[in-house]
Design a protein around this motif. Structure first.
Motif, PDB file in Angstrom:
ATOM      1  N   GLY A   1       0.698  -1.023   0.011  1.00 22.95           N
ATOM      2  CA  GLY A   1      -0.006   0.012   0.079  1.00 22.95           C
ATOM      3  C   GLY A   1       0.921   1.301   0.104  1.00 22.95           C
ATOM      4  O   GLY A   1       2.011   1.278   0.063  1.00 22.95           O
TER       5      GLY A   1
ATOM      6  N   GLU B   1       1.056   3.353   2.432  1.00 25.71           N
ATOM      7  CA  GLU B   1       1.915   3.336   3.592  1.00 25.71           C
ATOM      8  C   GLU B   1       3.238   2.578   3.659  1.00 25.71           C
ATOM      9  O   GLU B   1       4.045   3.032   4.442  1.00 25.71           O
ATOM     10  CB  GLU B   1       1.009   2.903   4.988  1.00 25.71           C
ATOM     11  CG  GLU B   1       0.429   1.671   4.735  1.00 25.71           C
ATOM     12  CD  GLU B   1      -0.834   1.517   4.021  1.00 25.71           C
ATOM     13  OE1 GLU B   1      -1.232   2.287   3.189  1.00 25.71           O
ATOM     14  OE2 GLU B   1      -1.741   0.706   4.673  1.00 25.71           O
ATOM     15  N   ASP B   2       3.243   1.655   3.045  1.00 25.23           N
ATOM     16  CA  ASP B   2       4.483   1.026   2.737  1.00 25.23           C
ATOM     17  C   ASP B   2       5.688   1.840   2.297  1.00 25.23           C
ATOM     18  O   ASP B   2       6.923   1.745   2.782  1.00 25.23           O
ATOM     19  CB  ASP B   2       4.460  -0.333   2.024  1.00 25.23           C
ATOM     20  CG  ASP B   2       3.555  -1.357   2.626  1.00 25.23           C
ATOM     21  OD1 ASP B   2       3.797  -1.975   3.462  1.00 25.23           O
ATOM     22  OD2 ASP B   2       2.337  -1.790   1.886  1.00 25.23           O
TER      23      ASP B   2
ATOM     24  N   THR C   1       0.394   1.291  10.531  1.00 24.10           N
ATOM     25  CA  THR C   1      -0.906   1.023   9.702  1.00 24.10           C
ATOM     26  C   THR C   1      -0.660  -0.087   8.727  1.00 24.10           C
ATOM     27  O   THR C   1      -1.689  -0.488   8.265  1.00 24.10           O
ATOM     28  CB  THR C   1      -0.606   2.380   8.584  1.00 24.10           C
ATOM     29  OG1 THR C   1       0.604   2.271   8.039  1.00 24.10           O
ATOM     30  CG2 THR C   1      -0.895   3.590   9.639  1.00 24.10           C
ATOM     31  N   ILE C   2       0.557  -0.700   8.485  1.00 23.25           N
ATOM     32  CA  ILE C   2       0.708  -1.605   7.479  1.00 23.25           C
ATOM     33  C   ILE C   2       0.342  -3.044   8.366  1.00 23.25           C
ATOM     34  O   ILE C   2      -0.247  -3.781   7.897  1.00 23.25           O
ATOM     35  CB  ILE C   2       2.441  -1.888   7.353  1.00 23.25           C
ATOM     36  CG1 ILE C   2       2.819  -0.634   6.603  1.00 23.25           C
ATOM     37  CG2 ILE C   2       2.440  -3.276   6.445  1.00 23.25           C
ATOM     38  CD1 ILE C   2       4.178  -0.520   6.473  1.00 23.25           C
TER      39      ILE C   2
ATOM     40  N   ARG D   1      -3.168  -3.140   8.004  1.00 26.77           N
ATOM     41  CA  ARG D   1      -3.819  -3.699   6.594  1.00 26.77           C
ATOM     42  C   ARG D   1      -3.621  -4.965   6.386  1.00 26.77           C
ATOM     43  O   ARG D   1      -4.376  -5.892   5.795  1.00 26.77           O
ATOM     44  CB  ARG D   1      -3.065  -2.786   5.533  1.00 26.77           C
ATOM     45  CG  ARG D   1      -3.636  -3.380   4.229  1.00 26.77           C
ATOM     46  CD  ARG D   1      -2.685  -2.503   3.111  1.00 26.77           C
ATOM     47  NE  ARG D   1      -1.415  -3.457   2.899  1.00 26.77           N
ATOM     48  CZ  ARG D   1      -0.274  -3.071   3.083  1.00 26.77           C
ATOM     49  NH1 ARG D   1      -0.031  -1.746   3.443  1.00 26.77           N
ATOM     50  NH2 ARG D   1       0.724  -3.854   2.833  1.00 26.77           N
ATOM     51  N   LYS D   2      -2.671  -5.530   7.052  1.00 23.54           N
ATOM     52  CA  LYS D   2      -2.176  -7.134   6.825  1.00 23.54           C
ATOM     53  C   LYS D   2      -2.925  -7.822   8.144  1.00 23.54           C
ATOM     54  O   LYS D   2      -2.584  -9.061   8.082  1.00 23.54           O
ATOM     55  CB  LYS D   2      -0.740  -7.273   6.930  1.00 23.54           C
ATOM     56  CG  LYS D   2       0.010  -6.670   5.900  1.00 23.54           C
ATOM     57  CD  LYS D   2       1.494  -7.035   5.895  1.00 23.54           C
ATOM     58  CE  LYS D   2       2.150  -6.574   4.505  1.00 23.54           C
ATOM     59  NZ  LYS D   2       3.302  -7.055   4.519  1.00 23.54           N
ATOM     60  N   ARG D   3      -3.514  -7.107   9.050  1.00 26.76           N
ATOM     61  CA  ARG D   3      -4.130  -8.104  10.027  1.00 26.76           C
ATOM     62  C   ARG D   3      -3.084  -8.868  10.762  1.00 26.76           C
ATOM     63  O   ARG D   3      -3.241  -9.935  11.392  1.00 26.76           O
ATOM     64  CB  ARG D   3      -5.388  -8.810   9.760  1.00 26.76           C
ATOM     65  CG  ARG D   3      -6.425  -8.177   9.124  1.00 26.76           C
ATOM     66  CD  ARG D   3      -7.653  -8.684   8.784  1.00 26.76           C
ATOM     67  NE  ARG D   3      -8.208  -9.403  10.163  1.00 26.76           N
ATOM     68  CZ  ARG D   3      -8.835  -8.991  10.977  1.00 26.76           C
ATOM     69  NH1 ARG D   3      -9.199  -7.447  10.934  1.00 26.76           N
ATOM     70  NH2 ARG D   3      -9.037  -9.535  12.091  1.00 26.76           N
TER      71      ARG D   3
ATOM     72  N   ILE E   1      -5.221   6.579   9.164  1.00 28.21           N
ATOM     73  CA  ILE E   1      -5.204   5.483   8.029  1.00 28.21           C
ATOM     74  C   ILE E   1      -5.545   4.071   9.020  1.00 28.21           C
ATOM     75  O   ILE E   1      -6.359   3.324   8.175  1.00 28.21           O
ATOM     76  CB  ILE E   1      -3.694   5.399   7.450  1.00 28.21           C
ATOM     77  CG1 ILE E   1      -3.461   6.665   6.447  1.00 28.21           C
ATOM     78  CG2 ILE E   1      -3.726   3.869   6.753  1.00 28.21           C
ATOM     79  CD1 ILE E   1      -1.818   6.683   6.120  1.00 28.21           C
ATOM     80  N   MET E   2      -5.225   4.016  10.140  1.00 30.89           N
ATOM     81  CA  MET E   2      -5.460   2.743  10.723  1.00 30.89           C
ATOM     82  C   MET E   2      -6.759   2.680  10.944  1.00 30.89           C
ATOM     83  O   MET E   2      -7.628   1.679  10.734  1.00 30.89           O
ATOM     84  CB  MET E   2      -4.924   2.840  12.126  1.00 30.89           C
ATOM     85  CG  MET E   2      -3.267   2.448  12.147  1.00 30.89           C
ATOM     86  SD  MET E   2      -2.541   2.163  13.308  1.00 30.89           S
ATOM     87  CE  MET E   2      -2.141   3.707  13.979  1.00 30.89           C
TER      88      MET E   2
ATOM     89  N   ARG F   1      -8.930   1.971   7.536  1.00 30.13           N
ATOM     90  CA  ARG F   1      -8.469   0.306   6.938  1.00 30.13           C
ATOM     91  C   ARG F   1      -9.204  -0.518   8.124  1.00 30.13           C
ATOM     92  O   ARG F   1      -9.709  -1.534   7.610  1.00 30.13           O
ATOM     93  CB  ARG F   1      -6.951   0.277   6.992  1.00 30.13           C
ATOM     94  CG  ARG F   1      -6.140   0.916   6.117  1.00 30.13           C
ATOM     95  CD  ARG F   1      -5.539  -0.171   5.417  1.00 30.13           C
ATOM     96  NE  ARG F   1      -4.603   0.534   4.449  1.00 30.13           N
ATOM     97  CZ  ARG F   1      -4.568   0.198   3.032  1.00 30.13           C
ATOM     98  NH1 ARG F   1      -5.332  -0.436   2.525  1.00 30.13           N
ATOM     99  NH2 ARG F   1      -3.713   0.785   2.119  1.00 30.13           N
TER     100      ARG F   1
ATOM    101  N   GLN G   1     -12.328  -3.100   7.479  1.00 30.64           N
ATOM    102  CA  GLN G   1     -12.241  -4.519   7.634  1.00 30.64           C
ATOM    103  C   GLN G   1     -13.287  -5.021   8.531  1.00 30.64           C
ATOM    104  O   GLN G   1     -13.943  -6.001   8.244  1.00 30.64           O
ATOM    105  CB  GLN G   1     -10.755  -4.858   8.348  1.00 30.64           C
ATOM    106  CG  GLN G   1      -9.821  -4.769   7.485  1.00 30.64           C
ATOM    107  CD  GLN G   1      -8.251  -4.690   8.150  1.00 30.64           C
ATOM    108  OE1 GLN G   1      -8.199  -5.165   9.360  1.00 30.64           O
ATOM    109  NE2 GLN G   1      -7.229  -4.701   7.368  1.00 30.64           N
TER     110      GLN G   1
END
Length: 185
Positions: free
Chosen positions: A30, A32-33, A81-82, A85-87, A158-159, A162, A166
């Motif tokens: 994403g 954010e990465d 934030t990553i 996104r990746k849980r 962002i968190m 996202r 989810q």
């Protein structure tokens, strides 16, 4: 001459290595990465400048320690934030591993709701603190602390976005049911 190895077990081990790494695909990353990577390498550059000036030039740059500390804070929040996104944030999995699959899915959803509420409250507090930080300056350079808190607030926002997506899509419970429904029988 008879074979001396007859009746002896072989000492060779057969190890089957599984391919753990997925192929590189841009869609797995994403925005954010990239931003986190940029801030991380900026921090690495500042730390290298500190190392070089202190040990090679024997004249330390005064601003590098403080800037590196604040960049590390930014990297931490941006990397979170990553994780959302990746849980892949840390969770207490012991309870729902021993419950029925449907009950576990509900608990996962409730934990996601709790996490969303926590992030929203954290964002609200950061939003309230932000105006107070405009008067504060870094010790070594004349940059407002509002810049640091703005990056933290941006990461929290962002968190929240996202994680809200989810929760609405029930991604956590759906992933859990997909991977564990066949093992319940």
């Amino acid at each position: 001459m008879p074979d001396q190895n007859i009746g002896q077990k072989s000492c060779e081990l057969e190890v089957a290595f599984e391919e753990d790494e997925a192929p590189f695909l841009w869609r797995n990353f994403g925005l954010e990465d990239g931003l986190t990577l940029l801030v991380f390498w900026s921090m690495a550059g500042v730390v290298f400048a500190q190392f070089f000036s202190r040990y090679i030039l024997s004249s330390s740059l005064g601003w590098t320690e403080e800037v590196a500390r604040y960049l590390l804070i930014c990297v931490g929040f941006m990397a979170a934030t990553i994780g959302v996104r990746k849980r892949s944030h840390i969770r207490l999995e012991l309870l729902y591993r021993y419950l029925p699959v449907k009950a576990s899915a509900v608990i996962i959803w409730l934990m996601d709701i709790g996490q969303l509420v926590y992030f929203a409250m954290l964002g609200w507090v950061t939003w309230k603190i932000l105006p107070l930080m405009s008067a504060q300056k870094m010790t070594s350079i004349a940059i407002s602390m509002e810049a640091l808190y703005s990056i933290v607030l941006f990461s929290i926002a962002i968190m929240v976005i996202r994680l809200a997506g989810q929760v609405i899509m029930c991604r956590g419970p759906k992933d859990w049911l997909r991977t564990h429904a066949s093992t319940e029988k």
